[in-house]
Design a protein around this motif. Structure first.
Motif, PDB file in Angstrom:
ATOM      1  N   GLY A   1      94.445  70.120  62.951  1.00  0.00           N
ATOM      2  CA  GLY A   1      93.467  69.362  62.169  1.00  0.00           C
ATOM      3  C   GLY A   1      92.790  68.289  62.993  1.00  0.00           C
ATOM      4  N   ILE A   2      93.582  67.589  63.809  1.00  0.00           N
ATOM      5  CA  ILE A   2      93.011  66.491  64.603  1.00  0.00           C
ATOM      6  C   ILE A   2      91.950  67.022  65.561  1.00  0.00           C
ATOM      7  N   VAL A   3      92.252  68.158  66.195  1.00  0.00           N
ATOM      8  CA  VAL A   3      91.290  68.727  67.138  1.00  0.00           C
ATOM      9  C   VAL A   3      90.115  69.358  66.380  1.00  0.00           C
ATOM     10  N   GLY A   4      90.443  70.128  65.336  1.00  0.00           N
ATOM     11  CA  GLY A   4      89.388  70.793  64.576  1.00  0.00           C
ATOM     12  C   GLY A   4      88.419  69.796  63.956  1.00  0.00           C
ATOM     13  N   ALA A   5      88.942  68.660  63.501  1.00  0.00           N
ATOM     14  CA  ALA A   5      88.109  67.650  62.852  1.00  0.00           C
ATOM     15  C   ALA A   5      87.009  67.161  63.779  1.00  0.00           C
ATOM     16  N   ALA A   6      87.351  67.049  65.072  1.00  0.00           N
ATOM     17  CA  ALA A   6      86.356  66.549  66.023  1.00  0.00           C
ATOM     18  C   ALA A   6      85.147  67.488  66.086  1.00  0.00           C
ATOM     19  N   TYR A   7      85.438  68.797  66.067  1.00  0.00           N
ATOM     20  CA  TYR A   7      84.331  69.768  66.098  1.00  0.00           C
ATOM     21  C   TYR A   7      83.606  69.808  64.752  1.00  0.00           C
ATOM     22  N   MET A   8      84.419  69.850  63.683  1.00  0.00           N
ATOM     23  CA  MET A   8      83.808  70.013  62.367  1.00  0.00           C
ATOM     24  C   MET A   8      82.977  68.795  61.982  1.00  0.00           C
ATOM     25  N   ALA A   9      83.385  67.601  62.439  1.00  0.00           N
ATOM     26  CA  ALA A   9      82.637  66.384  62.100  1.00  0.00           C
ATOM     27  C   ALA A   9      81.181  66.521  62.537  1.00  0.00           C
ATOM     28  N   GLU A  10      80.969  67.018  63.746  1.00  0.00           N
ATOM     29  CA  GLU A  10      79.607  67.163  64.248  1.00  0.00           C
ATOM     30  C   GLU A  10      78.832  68.212  63.448  1.00  0.00           C
ATOM     31  N   THR A  11      79.505  69.288  63.085  1.00  0.00           N
ATOM     32  CA  THR A  11      78.853  70.329  62.283  1.00  0.00           C
ATOM     33  C   THR A  11      78.463  69.779  60.911  1.00  0.00           C
ATOM     34  N   ILE A  12      79.413  69.067  60.292  1.00  0.00           N
ATOM     35  CA  ILE A  12      79.158  68.537  58.955  1.00  0.00           C
ATOM     36  C   ILE A  12      78.029  67.500  58.999  1.00  0.00           C
ATOM     37  N   ARG A  13      78.047  66.667  60.038  1.00  0.00           N
ATOM     38  CA  ARG A  13      76.983  65.670  60.173  1.00  0.00           C
ATOM     39  C   ARG A  13      75.616  66.356  60.247  1.00  0.00           C
ATOM     40  N   ALA A  14      75.546  67.404  61.063  1.00  0.00           N
ATOM     41  CA  ALA A  14      74.278  68.130  61.184  1.00  0.00           C
ATOM     42  C   ALA A  14      73.878  68.715  59.834  1.00  0.00           C
ATOM     43  N   GLY A  15      74.855  69.240  59.099  1.00  0.00           N
ATOM     44  CA  GLY A  15      74.569  69.815  57.786  1.00  0.00           C
ATOM     45  C   GLY A  15      74.042  68.778  56.818  1.00  0.00           C
ATOM     46  N   ILE A  16      74.665  67.612  56.822  1.00  0.00           N
ATOM     47  CA  ILE A  16      74.222  66.539  55.917  1.00  0.00           C
ATOM     48  C   ILE A  16      72.787  66.146  56.259  1.00  0.00           C
ATOM     49  N   GLN A  17      72.501  66.080  57.559  1.00  0.00           N
ATOM     50  CA  GLN A  17      71.153  65.663  57.959  1.00  0.00           C
ATOM     51  C   GLN A  17      70.122  66.752  57.701  1.00  0.00           C
ATOM     52  N   ALA A  18      70.594  67.988  57.507  1.00  0.00           N
ATOM     53  CA  ALA A  18      69.649  69.081  57.266  1.00  0.00           C
ATOM     54  C   ALA A  18      69.272  69.200  55.795  1.00  0.00           C
ATOM     55  N   VAL A  19      69.943  68.460  54.935  1.00  0.00           N
ATOM     56  CA  VAL A  19      69.562  68.490  53.513  1.00  0.00           C
ATOM     57  C   VAL A  19      68.203  67.805  53.377  1.00  0.00           C
ATOM     58  N   PRO A  20      67.226  68.501  52.756  1.00  0.00           N
ATOM     59  CA  PRO A  20      65.876  67.937  52.687  1.00  0.00           C
ATOM     60  C   PRO A  20      65.865  66.556  52.028  1.00  0.00           C
ATOM     61  N   LYS A  21      65.019  65.689  52.572  1.00  0.00           N
ATOM     62  CA  LYS A  21      64.941  64.313  52.085  1.00  0.00           C
ATOM     63  C   LYS A  21      64.544  64.264  50.616  1.00  0.00           C
ATOM     64  N   GLY A  22      63.716  65.233  50.203  1.00  0.00           N
ATOM     65  CA  GLY A  22      63.260  65.253  48.816  1.00  0.00           C
ATOM     66  C   GLY A  22      64.398  65.380  47.812  1.00  0.00           C
ATOM     67  N   GLN A  23      65.467  66.084  48.223  1.00  0.00           N
ATOM     68  CA  GLN A  23      66.619  66.228  47.337  1.00  0.00           C
ATOM     69  C   GLN A  23      67.260  64.869  47.077  1.00  0.00           C
ATOM     70  N   ILE A  24      67.339  64.074  48.128  1.00  0.00           N
ATOM     71  CA  ILE A  24      67.942  62.740  47.995  1.00  0.00           C
ATOM     72  C   ILE A  24      67.040  61.847  47.144  1.00  0.00           C
ATOM     73  N   GLU A  25      65.722  61.938  47.403  1.00  0.00           N
ATOM     74  CA  GLU A  25      64.796  61.112  46.626  1.00  0.00           C
ATOM     75  C   GLU A  25      64.851  61.472  45.153  1.00  0.00           C
TER      76      GLU A  25
END
Lengths: 258, 274
Positions: B136-160
């Motif tokens: 988990g400790i090692v996997g989290a490091a990789y997954m964190a970057e993937t999840i961050r990219a995913g969060i940033q890929a959600v269109p801004k209009g959805q948040i608005e």
């Protein structure tokens, strides 16, 4: 101009300024919208009309000035903006339906999580509003399965489900195929007839002329001209309003600008 | 005779096929098939591995991977949110964590957790905790970057849209952004799961009891008793039994999301309704 007016005014904007870095988009705007009034904002792109609208529910943070909606000053730093927004419905140019939720859940999610309504109550209100926009049979559909016009009507129903006092429309028909524009404008006209307070940024001059109580023409970050729809659109006084309307209403008979 | 360009290309391609056929034929004739079978496909050895290779080793590999993935996903989500936080120290901590654990071999983390931590802190983890923490400790490091990219890929209009309905920032994140982000990153997350499946073999470093063997350890153990490559081949195939369907799933999800940046599974009409 005392208590009587303050209950009658739904939106009061005074001295509103907004800059994006060095770019001054709004340079001091004063607008007031009375309860039940429909105000259309027209103007060339880049004139700041969308920014003005987005400032009304603080999606854009004003640089200066004051915004009061239903007696609540939104520009007060200690204002509970989330609570205030539940009373201000907003419809976007790009619909912005939640793409991972079906139509019904799009309409109920904020009712349940923000207004804390019971699921059955939220569903009942959602279905009633879907009926209002003529899409009750699409309750189970996903947004991507709907046409643009249907998505926009669902977006209107979603905003209405919160029982807002004011509705903001940000170029609601600009992203639609021409033959779908009428459906959305029809719903908006019906809303206006029911007495909803509306602030509408639009390029639909005919809608503005027929439905709006008041039309604002904006250019360069100022309100250039303001008045009854028939006057501003039918007999504009300012040169900039005239040339803008000429371009919009009769685009084929214009030479290139400047 | 002058060949046209197309004819020359045809002849050239034909020559390549012919060459490959000759090489295959030579290999087939020259190979000592009996020797190869003894080395790789000793059926007796293979049969002796069943059913334990499935009921113990494959099962344990699955359990270890699932534990590590679940913990890594949770920790990765926290790290991703820290990385996107407006609180600067959160961002620093997340960045340091990600850079460190992405940069060191997973084996080191296993050694640290199974020997280092018990010695240093007088703290003894059971095997499940160790494998969950280490993977988990090692996997989290990789997954964190993937999840961050995913969060940033959600269109801004959805948040608005969510904010304009009165949802707070946290409510918007939980109700709209994270569910959509995970739909976007399902394919890369599936890849992450495949990597973790293979990394679970590193648990051998701990020293396992027989019923705790996972596939690789099980294969090695069999190998030490039977001098043939068969055990390795069998457990290798068992890994493929896990990873091939996952890889297929990943490609299927990728196709379904159409590779478009802002699209979600729903936009193709195949989505599960919430």
């Amino acid at each position: 101009m005392s208590t009587e007016v303050s209950t009658d005014v739904a939106v009061e904007i005074t001295g509103l300024k907004k800059s994006f870095g060095p770019l001054e988009v709004l340079r001091g705007i004063d607008v007031s919208v009375r309860r039940g009034e429909v105000v259309c904002v027209i103007g060339p792109s880049g004139s700041g009309k969308s920014t003005l609208l987005r400032c009304v529910n603080l999606l854009e943070e004003p640089t200066g000035g004051k915004i009061v909606v239903n007696g609540v000053e939104l520009t007060d730093p200690d204002c509970d903006i989330d609570a205030a927004r539940t009373k201000i419905g907003m419809v976007f140019q790009g619909f912005n339906l939640f793409s991972h939720l079906n139509v019904l859940n799009n309409l109920t999610v904020a009712q349940r999580k923000v207004l804390k309504r019971k699921p059955e109550e939220a569903q009942r209100i959602a279905l009633r509003n879907l009926e209002r926009v003529g899409l009750a049979e699409k309750a189970g559909a996903m947004p991507a399965q709907l046409s643009g016009g249907q998505q926009q009507r669902v977006a209107i129903a979603r905003a209405l489900s919160m029982d807002p006092d004011v509705m903001l429309f940000d170029e609601p028909t600009s992203a639609l195929d021409p033959e779908l524009v009428g459906d959305v404008l029809g719903v908006m006209r019906q809303l206006a007839d029911e007495g909803m307070t509306m602030l509408v940024v639009t390029h639909e001059m005919q809608f503005a002329r027929e439905v709006a109580d008041k039309v604002l023409f904006m250019d360069g970050g100022y309100v250039v001209e303001e008045g009854e729809a028939a006057q501003v659109i039918g007999a504009p006084r300012h040169e900039r309003t005239k040339s803008f309307l000429a371009r919009v209403l009769d685009p084929t008979h214009q030479g290139p600008r400047d | 005779m002058a060949l046209s360009k197309r004819q020359r290309a045809k002849v050239f391609r034909g020559a390549q096929y012919a060459l490959l056929a000759v090489i295959a034929l030579v290999l087939a004739l020259a190979a000592d098939w009996g020797e190869i079978q003894r080395a790789f496909f000793n059926l007796d050895i293979a049969a002796s591995m069943f059913p334990n290779v499935i009921t113990v080793a494959l099962k344990n590999t699955l359990v270890y991977t699932a534990l590590g993935f679940a913990f890594g996903l949770a920790l990765g989500l926290v790290l991703a949110l820290m990385k996107l936080s407006s609180v600067a120290p959160y961002r620093w901590i997340a960045t340091i964590y990600i850079e460190f654990f992405r940069g060191v071999p997973a084996l080191l983390v296993f050694i640290a957790l199974s020997f280092g931590v018990p010695l240093a802190f007088q703290l003894q983890f059971d095997i499940y905790s160790t494998v969950m923490l280490a993977l988990g400790i090692v996997g989290a490091a990789y997954m964190a970057e993937t999840i961050r990219a995913g969060i940033q890929a959600v269109p801004k209009g959805q948040i608005e849209a969510a904010r304009s309905l009165g949802m707070s920032q946290g409510r918007t994140l939980a109700t709209v952004v994270i569910p959509q982000a995970f739909r976007i990153i399902l394919p890369p997350l599936t890849n992450e799961l495949i990597l973790l499946t293979k990394d679970s073999s590193l648990i051998y470093i701990i020293g396992l009891a027989r019923e705790q063997y996972e596939l690789t350890k099980f294969g090695r153990e069999t190998l030490s008793r039977s001098p043939s490559l068969t055990p390795i081949l069998v457990v290798g195939l068992c890994y493929l039994l896990i990873t091939l369907p996952l890889g297929y799933l990943s490609r299927y999800l990728e196709r379904r999301t159409g590779g478009k940046k802002i699209s979600t599974p729903e936009s193709t009409g195949l989505g599960v309704s919430a």
